[in-house]
Design a protein around this motif. Sequence first.
Motif, PDB file in Angstrom:
ATOM      1  N   VAL A  97       3.657  -3.514  -1.390  1.00 13.48           N
ATOM      2  CA  VAL A  97       4.558  -2.357  -1.477  1.00 13.48           C
ATOM      3  C   VAL A  97       4.117  -1.464  -2.643  1.00 13.48           C
ATOM      4  O   VAL A  97       4.041  -0.230  -2.519  1.00 13.48           O
ATOM      5  CB  VAL A  97       6.033  -2.790  -1.671  1.00 13.48           C
ATOM      6  CG1 VAL A  97       6.927  -1.578  -1.925  1.00 13.48           C
ATOM      7  CG2 VAL A  97       6.530  -3.564  -0.457  1.00 13.48           C
ATOM      8  N   VAL A  98       3.795  -2.106  -3.773  1.00  8.50           N
ATOM      9  CA  VAL A  98       3.358  -1.359  -4.952  1.00  8.50           C
ATOM     10  C   VAL A  98       2.056  -0.595  -4.675  1.00  8.50           C
ATOM     11  O   VAL A  98       1.921   0.580  -5.027  1.00  8.50           O
ATOM     12  CB  VAL A  98       3.154  -2.308  -6.154  1.00  8.50           C
ATOM     13  CG1 VAL A  98       2.315  -1.653  -7.234  1.00  8.50           C
ATOM     14  CG2 VAL A  98       4.499  -2.703  -6.718  1.00  8.50           C
ATOM     15  N   GLY A 132       1.074   0.439  -1.821  1.00 10.65           N
ATOM     16  CA  GLY A 132       1.474   1.556  -0.963  1.00 10.65           C
ATOM     17  C   GLY A 132       2.094   2.678  -1.775  1.00 10.65           C
ATOM     18  O   GLY A 132       1.780   3.852  -1.587  1.00 10.65           O
ATOM     19  N   ALA A 133       2.966   2.318  -2.729  1.00 16.65           N
ATOM     20  CA  ALA A 133       3.633   3.326  -3.563  1.00 16.65           C
ATOM     21  C   ALA A 133       2.604   4.144  -4.342  1.00 16.65           C
ATOM     22  O   ALA A 133       2.742   5.364  -4.497  1.00 16.65           O
ATOM     23  CB  ALA A 133       4.615   2.653  -4.511  1.00 16.65           C
ATOM     24  N   MET A 134       1.542   3.464  -4.814  1.00 15.87           N
ATOM     25  CA  MET A 134       0.490   4.178  -5.550  1.00 15.87           C
ATOM     26  C   MET A 134      -0.228   5.161  -4.617  1.00 15.87           C
ATOM     27  O   MET A 134      -0.500   6.310  -4.989  1.00 15.87           O
ATOM     28  CB  MET A 134      -0.500   3.181  -6.150  1.00 15.87           C
ATOM     29  CG  MET A 134       0.131   2.313  -7.242  1.00 15.87           C
ATOM     30  SD  MET A 134      -0.986   1.066  -7.914  1.00 15.87           S
ATOM     31  CE  MET A 134      -2.055   2.073  -8.940  1.00 15.87           C
ATOM     32  N   ILE A 135      -0.518   4.705  -3.399  1.00 16.89           N
ATOM     33  CA  ILE A 135      -1.156   5.595  -2.416  1.00 16.89           C
ATOM     34  C   ILE A 135      -0.221   6.761  -2.091  1.00 16.89           C
ATOM     35  O   ILE A 135      -0.648   7.917  -2.004  1.00 16.89           O
ATOM     36  CB  ILE A 135      -1.512   4.812  -1.126  1.00 16.89           C
ATOM     37  CG1 ILE A 135      -2.524   3.709  -1.441  1.00 16.89           C
ATOM     38  CG2 ILE A 135      -2.045   5.761  -0.054  1.00 16.89           C
ATOM     39  CD1 ILE A 135      -2.772   2.733  -0.285  1.00 16.89           C
ATOM     40  N   GLY A 136       1.086   6.445  -1.959  1.00 17.11           N
ATOM     41  CA  GLY A 136       2.077   7.483  -1.684  1.00 17.11           C
ATOM     42  C   GLY A 136       2.092   8.543  -2.777  1.00 17.11           C
ATOM     43  O   GLY A 136       2.151   9.747  -2.498  1.00 17.11           O
TER      44      GLY A 136
END
Lengths: 182, 137
Positions: free
Chosen positions: A66-67, A69-73
């Motif tokens: 999830v983290v 992904g959050a960085m990519i987001g």
Amino acid sequence: MEILSQTWHWSISGFLIGVVMLLLLYFGKTFGMSSNLRSLCAMTGIGKKVSFFDWDWKSQRWNLVVVAGAMIGGLIAVQFLHDASKVSINPKTIEQLSLMGIDEPNGKLVPSSIFENLSPKMIFILIVGGILIGFGSRYAGGCTSGHAISGLSNLQIPSLKAVVGFFIGGLIMAHFLLPLIF
Amino acid sequence: MNLVKYLVVGILFGIVLTKTEAVSWYRIYEMFHFQSFHMYGIIGTAIATGLVGIQVIKRKKLNDIDGMPIEILDKEKGNARYWIGGILFGLGWALVGACPGPIFILLGAGFYNVTFVLLGAVLGTFLYGLIKDRLPH
């Protein structure tokens, strides 16, 4: 594209954050970001010496994903959905900040005077802030995601205590300590 | 274990928090000075959405993606840990303008000085683990 690139309205983003929490429940997990800091500690193998980190961080791998992904987001939002005219905070706030020598947003998400400043003082401030966040969130058993969002929406009294604590600490820092620090 | 769905949820989370500027130091400062409704609106709407969703989950006894009943654990009872831990967290949150989620999001977005905040946060977590048994909970 304009709808995507301007500042998203609080109701839309608030709703989507709620959806993120519910999706994780649907996946059989819970929404909580600060647990990842414990995983990062446990990954170093320090659990052999400090029992708090002797836990199965591999079972929490999903949260590290999830983290990631959050960085990519964050990267996607800044690179492809960014409108440099935004972060229109209250003019009164800008005036207050300038008295402390903190530059106005002018399209930036964070002040250059804090985050593009490699002076020893500023690095020290960032590290101390991080320590407070890491120590405090683990002591309280959660952060904004775990207590304010997950906990309060499940009507947890302990989470209410923690969130009131977050605000007491935040108000003391913002009103009394920041003017002394900057 | 299918990890892709977690990546997608994470990407959504990162985009939302960045585009609504909840990762912005300025927004956190503004919030603690009560100079804008923005952050309160975000947190309030997120809680309201979660509240409705959790009530539906509990009343309809919904199952998760693997067909197991969704279990939402209650937080442990206590006082000192929530008050003291909460206040320490709040001091850090207002100082660097980022909580754990945004620390990672800002790093991904290319604000590399946030690395110092992350280092501190890992160190703080470690310190807690080290002295945990000597603290009131």
